[in-house]
Design a protein around this motif. Structure first.
Motif, PDB file in Angstrom:
ATOM      1  N   ILE A 169       0.847  -1.197   0.000  1.00 47.11           N
ATOM      2  CA  ILE A 169       0.000   0.000   0.000  1.00 47.11           C
ATOM      3  C   ILE A 169       0.877   1.239   0.000  1.00 47.11           C
ATOM      4  CG2 ILE A 169      -1.654   1.349   1.355  1.00 47.11           C
ATOM      5  CD1 ILE A 169      -2.819  -1.403   2.287  1.00 47.11           C
ATOM      6  N   ARG A 170       1.874   1.257   0.862  1.00 41.32           N
ATOM      7  CA  ARG A 170       2.783   2.408   0.941  1.00 41.32           C
ATOM      8  C   ARG A 170       3.482   2.638  -0.393  1.00 41.32           C
ATOM      9  NH1 ARG A 170       7.913   4.115   1.782  1.00 41.32           N
ATOM     10  NH2 ARG A 170       8.188   5.785   3.310  1.00 41.32           N
ATOM     11  N   THR A 171       3.962   1.571  -1.018  1.00 44.04           N
ATOM     12  CA  THR A 171       4.652   1.677  -2.297  1.00 44.04           C
ATOM     13  C   THR A 171       3.739   2.224  -3.388  1.00 44.04           C
ATOM     14  OG1 THR A 171       6.121  -0.136  -1.719  1.00 44.04           O
ATOM     15  CG2 THR A 171       5.907   0.353  -4.052  1.00 44.04           C
ATOM     16  N   CYS A 172       2.450   1.889  -3.325  1.00 45.20           N
ATOM     17  CA  CYS A 172       1.489   2.325  -4.342  1.00 45.20           C
ATOM     18  C   CYS A 172       1.032   3.766  -4.154  1.00 45.20           C
ATOM     19  CB  CYS A 172       0.278   1.395  -4.357  1.00 45.20           C
ATOM     20  SG  CYS A 172       0.669  -0.258  -4.995  1.00 45.20           S
ATOM     21  N   LEU A 173       1.324   4.337  -3.008  1.00 45.21           N
ATOM     22  CA  LEU A 173       0.960   5.739  -2.766  1.00 45.21           C
ATOM     23  C   LEU A 173       1.914   6.674  -3.490  1.00 45.21           C
ATOM     24  CD1 LEU A 173       0.271   5.575   1.063  1.00 45.21           C
ATOM     25  CD2 LEU A 173      -1.407   6.249  -0.683  1.00 45.21           C
ATOM     26  N   PRO A 174       1.434   7.866  -3.854  1.00 47.48           N
ATOM     27  CA  PRO A 174       2.363   8.863  -4.383  1.00 47.48           C
ATOM     28  C   PRO A 174       3.425   9.179  -3.319  1.00 47.48           C
ATOM     29  CG  PRO A 174       0.082   9.569  -4.703  1.00 47.48           C
ATOM     30  CD  PRO A 174       0.058   8.346  -3.817  1.00 47.48           C
ATOM     31  N   PRO A 175       4.644   9.462  -3.724  1.00 48.47           N
ATOM     32  CA  PRO A 175       5.717   9.725  -2.748  1.00 48.47           C
ATOM     33  C   PRO A 175       5.357  10.783  -1.703  1.00 48.47           C
ATOM     34  CG  PRO A 175       6.638   9.534  -4.942  1.00 48.47           C
ATOM     35  CD  PRO A 175       5.143   9.499  -5.100  1.00 48.47           C
ATOM     36  N   GLU A 176       4.588  11.803  -2.091  1.00 47.67           N
ATOM     37  CA  GLU A 176       4.252  12.873  -1.139  1.00 47.67           C
ATOM     38  C   GLU A 176       3.298  12.408  -0.040  1.00 47.67           C
ATOM     39  OE1 GLU A 176       1.634  13.418  -4.819  1.00 47.67           O
ATOM     40  OE2 GLU A 176       3.752  13.024  -4.459  1.00 47.67           O
ATOM     41  N   ASP A 177       2.655  11.259  -0.195  1.00 50.19           N
ATOM     42  CA  ASP A 177       1.732  10.744   0.824  1.00 50.19           C
ATOM     43  C   ASP A 177       2.374   9.721   1.753  1.00 50.19           C
ATOM     44  OD1 ASP A 177      -0.412  12.269  -0.052  1.00 50.19           O
ATOM     45  OD2 ASP A 177      -1.140  10.712  -1.406  1.00 50.19           O
ATOM     46  N   ARG A 178       3.531   9.247   1.426  1.00 47.39           N
ATOM     47  CA  ARG A 178       4.136   8.150   2.189  1.00 47.39           C
ATOM     48  C   ARG A 178       4.499   8.539   3.613  1.00 47.39           C
ATOM     49  NH1 ARG A 178       7.567   5.999  -2.953  1.00 47.39           N
ATOM     50  NH2 ARG A 178       5.718   5.256  -4.083  1.00 47.39           N
ATOM     51  N   GLY A 179       4.912   9.756   3.820  1.00 53.75           N
ATOM     52  CA  GLY A 179       5.212  10.221   5.181  1.00 53.75           C
ATOM     53  C   GLY A 179       3.962  10.233   6.049  1.00 53.75           C
ATOM     54  N   TYR A 180       2.842  10.649   5.484  1.00 61.03           N
ATOM     55  CA  TYR A 180       1.567  10.631   6.215  1.00 61.03           C
ATOM     56  C   TYR A 180       1.163   9.190   6.538  1.00 61.03           C
ATOM     57  CZ  TYR A 180       1.260  15.451   4.597  1.00 61.03           C
ATOM     58  OH  TYR A 180       1.514  16.766   4.324  1.00 61.03           O
ATOM     59  N   PHE A 181       1.343   8.299   5.557  1.00 66.00           N
ATOM     60  CA  PHE A 181       1.047   6.885   5.788  1.00 66.00           C
ATOM     61  C   PHE A 181       1.913   6.358   6.927  1.00 66.00           C
ATOM     62  CE2 PHE A 181       2.122   2.435   5.289  1.00 66.00           C
ATOM     63  CZ  PHE A 181       0.880   1.839   5.180  1.00 66.00           C
ATOM     64  N   ASP A 182       3.207   6.634   6.879  1.00 72.48           N
ATOM     65  CA  ASP A 182       4.124   6.155   7.914  1.00 72.48           C
ATOM     66  C   ASP A 182       3.687   6.618   9.302  1.00 72.48           C
ATOM     67  OD1 ASP A 182       5.616   5.037   5.867  1.00 72.48           O
ATOM     68  OD2 ASP A 182       7.193   6.571   5.937  1.00 72.48           O
ATOM     69  N   ARG A 183       3.365   7.904   9.408  1.00 69.82           N
ATOM     70  CA  ARG A 183       2.928   8.460  10.690  1.00 69.82           C
ATOM     71  C   ARG A 183       1.648   7.769  11.173  1.00 69.82           C
ATOM     72  NH1 ARG A 183       0.379  13.644   9.701  1.00 69.82           N
ATOM     73  NH2 ARG A 183      -1.336  12.230   9.361  1.00 69.82           N
ATOM     74  N   ASP A 184       0.657   7.667  10.290  1.00 66.90           N
ATOM     75  CA  ASP A 184      -0.614   7.043  10.663  1.00 66.90           C
ATOM     76  C   ASP A 184      -0.431   5.574  11.031  1.00 66.90           C
ATOM     77  OD1 ASP A 184      -1.814   9.470  10.089  1.00 66.90           O
ATOM     78  OD2 ASP A 184      -2.830   8.753   8.275  1.00 66.90           O
ATOM     79  N   TYR A 185       0.406   4.880  10.272  1.00 66.28           N
ATOM     80  CA  TYR A 185       0.632   3.454  10.524  1.00 66.28           C
ATOM     81  C   TYR A 185       1.295   3.246  11.885  1.00 66.28           C
ATOM     82  CZ  TYR A 185       1.984  -1.388   9.736  1.00 66.28           C
ATOM     83  OH  TYR A 185       2.146  -2.751   9.842  1.00 66.28           O
ATOM     84  N   ARG A 186       2.290   4.052  12.183  1.00 60.57           N
ATOM     85  CA  ARG A 186       2.971   3.929  13.482  1.00 60.57           C
ATOM     86  C   ARG A 186       1.998   4.204  14.633  1.00 60.57           C
ATOM     87  NH1 ARG A 186       7.298   6.430  10.449  1.00 60.57           N
ATOM     88  NH2 ARG A 186       8.911   4.866  10.134  1.00 60.57           N
ATOM     89  N   GLN A 187       1.146   5.223  14.470  1.00 60.84           N
ATOM     90  CA  GLN A 187       0.163   5.535  15.510  1.00 60.84           C
ATOM     91  C   GLN A 187      -0.827   4.383  15.695  1.00 60.84           C
ATOM     92  OE1 GLN A 187      -1.526   9.261  14.205  1.00 60.84           O
ATOM     93  NE2 GLN A 187       0.103  10.474  15.136  1.00 60.84           N
ATOM     94  N   ALA A 188      -1.291   3.816  14.584  1.00 56.90           N
ATOM     95  CA  ALA A 188      -2.239   2.700  14.663  1.00 56.90           C
ATOM     96  C   ALA A 188      -1.584   1.476  15.303  1.00 56.90           C
ATOM     97  CB  ALA A 188      -2.772   2.357  13.272  1.00 56.90           C
ATOM     98  N   MET A 189      -0.330   1.212  14.953  1.00 56.28           N
ATOM     99  CA  MET A 189       0.373   0.070  15.547  1.00 56.28           C
ATOM    100  C   MET A 189       0.578   0.277  17.046  1.00 56.28           C
ATOM    101  SD  MET A 189       0.811  -2.332  13.384  1.00 56.28           S
ATOM    102  CE  MET A 189       2.103  -3.322  14.120  1.00 56.28           C
ATOM    103  N   THR A 190       0.899   1.496  17.448  1.00 56.98           N
ATOM    104  CA  THR A 190       1.067   1.788  18.872  1.00 56.98           C
ATOM    105  C   THR A 190      -0.241   1.556  19.616  1.00 56.98           C
ATOM    106  OG1 THR A 190       2.825   3.384  18.454  1.00 56.98           O
ATOM    107  CG2 THR A 190       1.651   3.592  20.547  1.00 56.98           C
ATOM    108  N   LYS A 191      -1.330   2.073  19.050  1.00 61.69           N
ATOM    109  CA  LYS A 191      -2.641   1.893  19.673  1.00 61.69           C
ATOM    110  C   LYS A 191      -3.016   0.411  19.728  1.00 61.69           C
ATOM    111  CE  LYS A 191      -7.385   3.515  19.499  1.00 61.69           C
ATOM    112  NZ  LYS A 191      -8.356   4.387  18.842  1.00 61.69           N
TER     113      LYS A 191
END
Length: 119
Positions: free
Chosen positions: A26-48
């Motif tokens: 999913i991350r790879t398929c996102l435009p490069p400018e969205d990957r940082g947002y994905f990373d942040r959201d994913y880390r938050q979801a994993m923490t939760k």
């Protein structure tokens, strides 16, 4: 992350998303400018998920970003934004008259995407 830069067609991206719904793909398929947002959201979801012993936040997040990646690859995301701008302009000018409740329109679109709306 070390990433291999490749150019894929929208069709190739959509096919990739259909075949592989993993976070990495999913991350790879996102435009490069969205990957940082994905990373942040994913880390938050994993923490939760770790704190609550519940994978629902991760599954919900991946479903959201999967749809975003698909919509951005096909141009649908930009179409939705353009339509929203037009509707907002119509509302502000007093021109907008809906023949259907917004909830019905959103529910129909969500069903097309395979998403359940929270009521």
């Amino acid at each position: 992350m070390n990433e291999l830069v490749t150019t894929r067609t929208p069709k190739q991206i959509v096919e990739s998303l259909k075949a592989d719904r993993s976070p990495r793909n999913i991350r790879t398929c996102l435009p490069p400018e969205d990957r940082g947002y994905f990373d942040r959201d994913y880390r938050q979801a994993m923490t939760k998920a770790t704190e609550e012993l519940d994978l629902s936040p991760v599954n919900d997040l991946l479903a959201h970003w999967w749809h975003m990646a698909r919509m951005k690859a096909t141009g649908e995301y930009e179409e939705v934004l353009e339509q929203a701008v037009r509707v907002q302009e119509q509302i502000e000018s007093g021109e907008y008259v809906s023949d259907r409740p917004l909830h019905d329109v959103l529910a129909e679109r969500a069903a097309e995407l395979g998403v359940k709306l929270d009521v």
